[in-house]
Design a protein around this motif. Structure first.
Motif, PDB file in Angstrom:
ATOM      1  N   TYR A  28     -15.811   5.457  32.137  1.00 35.67           N
ATOM      2  CA  TYR A  28     -16.262   5.804  30.681  1.00 35.67           C
ATOM      3  C   TYR A  28     -17.922   5.389  30.565  1.00 35.67           C
ATOM      4  O   TYR A  28     -18.840   6.117  30.184  1.00 35.67           O
ATOM      5  N   VAL A  29     -18.247   4.255  31.066  1.00 38.41           N
ATOM      6  CA  VAL A  29     -19.625   3.673  30.930  1.00 38.41           C
ATOM      7  C   VAL A  29     -20.522   4.584  31.901  1.00 38.41           C
ATOM      8  O   VAL A  29     -21.628   5.084  31.608  1.00 38.41           O
ATOM      9  N   TYR A  39     -15.324  11.297  35.803  1.00 45.68           N
ATOM     10  CA  TYR A  39     -14.673  12.035  34.729  1.00 45.68           C
ATOM     11  C   TYR A  39     -14.254  13.348  35.558  1.00 45.68           C
ATOM     12  O   TYR A  39     -13.010  13.808  35.151  1.00 45.68           O
ATOM     13  N   GLN A  40     -14.818  13.785  36.168  1.00 42.01           N
ATOM     14  CA  GLN A  40     -14.460  15.037  37.053  1.00 42.01           C
ATOM     15  C   GLN A  40     -13.288  14.887  38.008  1.00 42.01           C
ATOM     16  O   GLN A  40     -12.419  15.768  38.025  1.00 42.01           O
ATOM     17  N   GLN A  41     -13.002  13.448  38.442  1.00 40.41           N
ATOM     18  CA  GLN A  41     -11.825  13.250  39.257  1.00 40.41           C
ATOM     19  C   GLN A  41     -10.825  12.739  38.556  1.00 40.41           C
ATOM     20  O   GLN A  41      -9.603  12.248  38.973  1.00 40.41           O
ATOM     21  N   GLY A  42     -10.755  12.721  37.145  1.00 41.57           N
ATOM     22  CA  GLY A  42      -9.720  12.321  36.138  1.00 41.57           C
ATOM     23  C   GLY A  42      -9.424  10.915  36.312  1.00 41.57           C
ATOM     24  O   GLY A  42      -8.304  10.294  35.898  1.00 41.57           O
ATOM     25  N   ALA A  99     -19.027  -3.257  32.774  1.00 44.51           N
ATOM     26  CA  ALA A  99     -17.785  -2.857  31.804  1.00 44.51           C
ATOM     27  C   ALA A  99     -16.568  -3.221  32.219  1.00 44.51           C
ATOM     28  O   ALA A  99     -15.699  -3.461  31.259  1.00 44.51           O
ATOM     29  N   GLY A 100     -16.194  -3.474  33.293  1.00 41.83           N
ATOM     30  CA  GLY A 100     -14.820  -3.791  33.836  1.00 41.83           C
ATOM     31  C   GLY A 100     -14.300  -5.065  33.547  1.00 41.83           C
ATOM     32  O   GLY A 100     -13.388  -5.308  32.644  1.00 41.83           O
ATOM     33  N   PRO A 101     -15.140  -6.141  33.572  1.00 41.96           N
ATOM     34  CA  PRO A 101     -14.860  -7.535  33.564  1.00 41.96           C
ATOM     35  C   PRO A 101     -14.794  -7.547  31.845  1.00 41.96           C
ATOM     36  O   PRO A 101     -14.059  -8.144  31.375  1.00 41.96           O
TER      37      PRO A 101
END
Length: 214
Positions: A28-29, A39-42, A99-101
């Motif tokens: 997302y970030v 995004y393109q790879q879902g 963003a993940g952590p």
């Protein structure tokens, strides 16, 4: 056997949430800063099946959870990020990586709040299982957050360090990335990783416990 089944049943949902939201947050970030690859790879998805690695997300965490004194360890399928596609690659890399952590920190706080709510209604039929699940949720997310913030590429902390360091030092650190996972696995099968992480994990537990009065 009953204890094994109980552990799996309590930890399964927190693990799925932890890895799913962690990976989706990266994607997302990255999209926010201009890279559409995930995004393109879902991969900006709350569907856990899009992020699960059969070995790293299922087998390895299960083994480490059940080993006496084992330290929780595992991984999901990395979200693809084309850092060159970011509007400001070196600067934006920091936000994509952290963003993940950050999502794990938010989830740890959310599970702590759930634990507190369940604790205030001890006579409720669901209070005890919710507290058990929430306890695992706090543990899993704190461990994943601290682990991923180690300054070792390709971990998120390594990418944060590459983003913050001057170009020369950042380039030298980035060259470690092809070997970073092998280094991490080696540390994980020795006492070294636990020795590095446990003081930080325990500090986070204490801070969360103080914040919520647990």
């Amino acid at each position: 056997m009953d204890q094994i089944i109980l552990t799996i049943s309590l930890a399964a949902i927190p693990v799925l949430f932890a890895i799913t939201l962690h990976e989706a947050a990266h994607g997302y970030v990255a999209r926010h800063f201009g890279d559409m690859t995930a995004y393109q790879q879902g991969r900006i998805s709350l569907n856990p099946m899009r992020h699960i690695d059969p070995i790293g997300t299922v087998l390895v965490p299960l083994i480490t959870l059940l080993l006496p004194g084992g330290f929780l360890f595992g991984w999901a399928k990395p979200v693809p990020v084309n850092f060159a596609a970011l509007r400001h690659p070196k600067k934006d890399m920091l936000w994509v990586a952290i963003a993940g952590p950050a999502s794990n920190l938010v989830m740890a706080l959310g599970w702590a709040l759930l634990y507190k709510l369940a604790w205030t209604f001890p006579d409720n039929y669901f209070a005890e299982p919710l507290m058990g699940m929430a306890e695992w949720g706090i543990k899993i997310n704190v461990v994943l957050m601290v682990l991923n913030m180690l300054p070792l590429p390709p971990l998120d902390g390594g990418r944060v360090a590459v983003s913050l360091l001057p170009h020369r030092q950042a380039f030298q650190l980035a060259k470690i990335e092809p070997y970073g996972m092998f280094i991490l696995i080696f540390l994980a099968i020795t006492p070294v990783l636990s020795m590095i992480l446990m003081p930080l994990v325990q500090l986070m537990y204490k801070l969360i416990s103080l914040l919520f009065g647990l």
